[in-house]
Design an enzyme around this catalytic site. Structure first.
Site, PDB file in Angstrom:
ATOM      1  N   GLY A  98       0.765  -1.244   0.000  1.00  0.00           N
ATOM      2  CA  GLY A  98       0.000   0.000   0.000  1.00  0.00           C
ATOM      3  C   GLY A  98       0.798   1.298   0.000  1.00  0.00           C
TER       4      GLY A  98
ATOM      5  N   ILE B 136       0.644   6.193   4.506  1.00  0.00           N
ATOM      6  CA  ILE B 136       0.839   5.634   5.849  1.00  0.00           C
ATOM      7  C   ILE B 136       1.773   4.430   5.759  1.00  0.00           C
ATOM      8  CG2 ILE B 136      -0.342   4.407   7.716  1.00  0.00           C
ATOM      9  CD1 ILE B 136      -2.680   6.371   7.365  1.00  0.00           C
TER      10      ILE B 136
ATOM     11  N   ALA C  87     -12.632   3.383  -2.505  1.00  0.00           N
ATOM     12  CA  ALA C  87     -14.075   3.446  -2.768  1.00  0.00           C
ATOM     13  C   ALA C  87     -14.284   4.450  -3.903  1.00  0.00           C
ATOM     14  CB  ALA C  87     -14.835   3.903  -1.533  1.00  0.00           C
TER      15      ALA C  87
ATOM     16  N   TYR D 161     -17.494  10.164   4.976  1.00  0.00           N
ATOM     17  CA  TYR D 161     -16.710   8.916   5.021  1.00  0.00           C
ATOM     18  C   TYR D 161     -17.576   7.720   4.603  1.00  0.00           C
ATOM     19  CZ  TYR D 161     -12.702   6.088   6.437  1.00  0.00           C
ATOM     20  OH  TYR D 161     -11.609   5.250   6.442  1.00  0.00           O
TER      21      TYR D 161
ATOM     22  N   LYS E  45     -14.696  -0.163   6.875  1.00  0.00           N
ATOM     23  CA  LYS E  45     -13.761  -0.269   8.010  1.00  0.00           C
ATOM     24  C   LYS E  45     -14.393  -1.075   9.152  1.00  0.00           C
ATOM     25  CE  LYS E  45     -10.212   2.041   6.380  1.00  0.00           C
ATOM     26  NZ  LYS E  45      -9.127   1.255   5.755  1.00  0.00           N
TER      27      LYS E  45
ATOM     28  N   LYS F 234      -3.129  13.620   5.648  1.00  0.00           N
ATOM     29  CA  LYS F 234      -3.385  13.962   4.241  1.00  0.00           C
ATOM     30  C   LYS F 234      -2.590  13.050   3.306  1.00  0.00           C
ATOM     31  CE  LYS F 234      -4.009  17.601   0.985  1.00  0.00           C
ATOM     32  NZ  LYS F 234      -3.758  18.960   0.580  1.00  0.00           N
TER      33      LYS F 234
HETATM   34  N1  LIG Z   1      -5.019   8.845   5.576  1.00  0.00           N
HETATM   35  C1  LIG Z   1      -5.812   8.720   6.631  1.00  0.00           C
HETATM   36  O1  LIG Z   1      -6.292   9.720   7.221  1.00  0.00           O
HETATM   37  C2  LIG Z   1      -6.156   7.357   7.152  1.00  0.00           C
HETATM   38  C3  LIG Z   1      -6.652   7.232   8.455  1.00  0.00           C
HETATM   39  C4  LIG Z   1      -6.946   5.964   8.943  1.00  0.00           C
HETATM   40  C5  LIG Z   1      -6.749   4.848   8.131  1.00  0.00           C
HETATM   41  N2  LIG Z   1      -6.263   5.014   6.856  1.00  0.00           N
HETATM   42  C6  LIG Z   1      -6.076   3.822   6.042  1.00  0.00           C
HETATM   43  O2  LIG Z   1      -4.692   3.646   5.774  1.00  0.00           O
HETATM   44  C7  LIG Z   1      -4.561   2.834   4.611  1.00  0.00           C
HETATM   45  C8  LIG Z   1      -3.549   3.477   3.674  1.00  0.00           C
HETATM   46  O3  LIG Z   1      -4.112   4.649   3.098  1.00  0.00           O
HETATM   47  P1  LIG Z   1      -3.332   6.032   2.973  1.00  0.00           P
HETATM   48  O4  LIG Z   1      -4.152   7.047   3.666  1.00  0.00           O
HETATM   49  O5  LIG Z   1      -1.912   5.864   3.332  1.00  0.00           O
HETATM   50  O6  LIG Z   1      -3.494   6.368   1.425  1.00  0.00           O
HETATM   51  P2  LIG Z   1      -2.615   6.003   0.125  1.00  0.00           P
HETATM   52  O7  LIG Z   1      -3.423   6.519  -1.019  1.00  0.00           O
HETATM   53  O8  LIG Z   1      -1.248   6.485   0.263  1.00  0.00           O
HETATM   54  O9  LIG Z   1      -2.610   4.410   0.127  1.00  0.00           O
HETATM   55  C9  LIG Z   1      -3.687   3.644  -0.324  1.00  0.00           C
HETATM   56  C10 LIG Z   1      -3.085   2.482  -1.072  1.00  0.00           C
HETATM   57  O10 LIG Z   1      -4.103   1.543  -1.461  1.00  0.00           O
HETATM   58  C11 LIG Z   1      -3.651   0.995  -2.667  1.00  0.00           C
HETATM   59  N3  LIG Z   1      -4.737   0.295  -3.370  1.00  0.00           N
HETATM   60  C12 LIG Z   1      -5.987   0.741  -3.681  1.00  0.00           C
HETATM   61  N4  LIG Z   1      -6.637  -0.204  -4.393  1.00  0.00           N
HETATM   62  C13 LIG Z   1      -5.796  -1.265  -4.531  1.00  0.00           C
HETATM   63  C14 LIG Z   1      -5.871  -2.523  -5.177  1.00  0.00           C
HETATM   64  N5  LIG Z   1      -6.963  -2.905  -5.854  1.00  0.00           N
HETATM   65  N6  LIG Z   1      -4.799  -3.366  -5.096  1.00  0.00           N
HETATM   66  C15 LIG Z   1      -3.686  -2.994  -4.441  1.00  0.00           C
HETATM   67  N7  LIG Z   1      -3.532  -1.814  -3.825  1.00  0.00           N
HETATM   68  C16 LIG Z   1      -4.579  -0.959  -3.882  1.00  0.00           C
HETATM   69  C17 LIG Z   1      -3.140   2.194  -3.454  1.00  0.00           C
HETATM   70  O11 LIG Z   1      -2.316   1.776  -4.524  1.00  0.00           O
HETATM   71  C18 LIG Z   1      -2.370   2.921  -2.358  1.00  0.00           C
HETATM   72  O12 LIG Z   1      -1.023   2.475  -2.336  1.00  0.00           O
HETATM   73  C19 LIG Z   1      -5.974   2.686   4.041  1.00  0.00           C
HETATM   74  O13 LIG Z   1      -6.532   1.469   4.488  1.00  0.00           O
HETATM   75  C20 LIG Z   1      -6.705   3.854   4.669  1.00  0.00           C
HETATM   76  O14 LIG Z   1      -8.098   3.658   4.735  1.00  0.00           O
HETATM   77  C21 LIG Z   1      -5.964   6.239   6.360  1.00  0.00           C
END
Ligand SMILES: NC(=O)c1ccc[n+]([C@@H]2O[C@H](COP(=O)([O-])OP(=O)(O)OC[C@H]3O[C@@H](n4cnc5c(N)ncnc54)[C@H](O)[C@@H]3O)[C@@H](O)[C@H]2O)c1
Length: 254
Positions: free
Chosen positions: A14, A21, A94, A156, A163, A193
């Site tokens: 990811g 993250i 989503a 959300y 989630k 962000k």
């Molecule tokens: N950013 C926030 O505020 C926050 C808060 C809590 C939880 N999260 C969760 O953290 C996780 C990482 O998200 P982020 O915020 O770092 O964003 P990000 O956009 O950097 O990472 C999301 C990742 O999901 C990958 N992805 C999406 N569809 C995919 C697929 N079909 N196959 C493989 N990879 C796929 C994307 O390539 C990307 O690398 C997510 O689960 C997100 O919901 C984020």
């Protein structure tokens, strides 16, 4: 630099860019001595990941919406690196209409896609990792969640439902994989962000709200989230099973 994760091989799923993250998690785990392997969703994302990691051998394509892609990725990981000690699942998606306005805007197809990529994929990853005998004893699996699972956060919407499913799924996985010595947990991160967040309508309001509710009005960082991830991948956390661990500077309290 520490040695909390010396001798551990961890698969990070990811990383889209340096704001991800997953990249915060990877950076802290690397500082703690882990050997890291990364998956990327597609060729476009491979480019930015390669810039960050610099070693193509450690990058493997994996689209988690396809069982075949997960299976192929895990075969490559095993061939190149042997068995591994942990997987960090930091993946969610989503469609736009699922992340704005009224929950009744949700469509059957959008809902299904959000739940498939953001919730089911964690289970699929565990399933094929076990099937391919990829995991060492005492392996640790962690996913990323958000408090929109238990509270109705503006915009959300469907992702909050995804989630909630992810957290419930994590507990069932923890029960059934625990017998094999594999522990499963979730990190509930505060708002940061990232690329994923910018898909949410009025995401700047969400980020501001979150920052204002942090106990010191300073948002959590990806390194702070990475600290929890390193702990969960380490042998210090062998007693932590099936839990949702908040790393949000107290936002969920307020
Ligand atoms: N950013 C926030 O505020 C926050 C808060 C809590 C939880 N999260 C969760 O953290 C996780 C990482 O998200 P982020 O915020 O770092 O964003 P990000 O956009 O950097 O990472 C999301 C990742 O999901 C990958 N992805 C999406 N569809 C995919 C697929 N079909 N196959 C493989 N990879 C796929 C994307 O390539 C990307 O690398 C997510 O689960 C997100 O919901 C984020």
């Amino acid at each position: 630099m520490g040695n909390l994760l010396e001798g551990k091989k961890i698969l990070v799923m990811g990383v889209a860019n340096r704001r991800s993250i997953a990249w915060g998690c990877a950076s802290v785990m690397q500082e703690q001595g882990a050997q890291l392997i990364y998956t990327y969703q597609n060729e476009r994302l491979k480019k930015s990941l390669l810039k960050l990691v610099g070693d193509e051998e450690r990058l493997v394509e994996c689209d988690v919406s396809s069982d075949e892609s997960i299976q192929a990725a895990f075969s490559i990981v095993k061939e190149r690196f042997g068995t591994i000690d942990g997987i960090v699942h930091a993946i969610a998606f989503a469609p736009k209409q699922e992340l704005e306005g009224n929950i009744l805007n949700s469509t059957r197809a959008g809902f299904a896609q959000a739940l498939d990529v953001s919730s089911y994929s964690f289970l699929a990853v565990a399933k094929f990792a076990v099937e391919k005998e990829l995991l060492n004893e005492n392996a640790s699996l962690a996913t990323l969640t958000y408090m929109g699972s238990t509270r109705a956060i503006p915009s959300y919407n469907t992702m909050g439902i995804a989630k909630a499913a992810l957290e419930a799924e994590m507990r069932y996985m923890a029960r059934d994989l625990g017998a094999q010595g594999i522990r499963v947990n979730a990190i509930s991160a505060g708002a940061v962000k990232t690329l994923a967040v910018t898909g949410i309508k009025d995401h700047s309001k969400l980020l501001d709200m979150s920052q204002n509710r942090a106990v010191d009005c300073v948002s959590v960082t990806t390194s702070q989230i990475g600290g929890m991830c390193a702990f969960l991948m380490s042998d210090l956390s062998t007693g932590v099973v099936g839990d949702v661990l908040y790393v949000d500077k107290g936002v969920h309290l307020i």
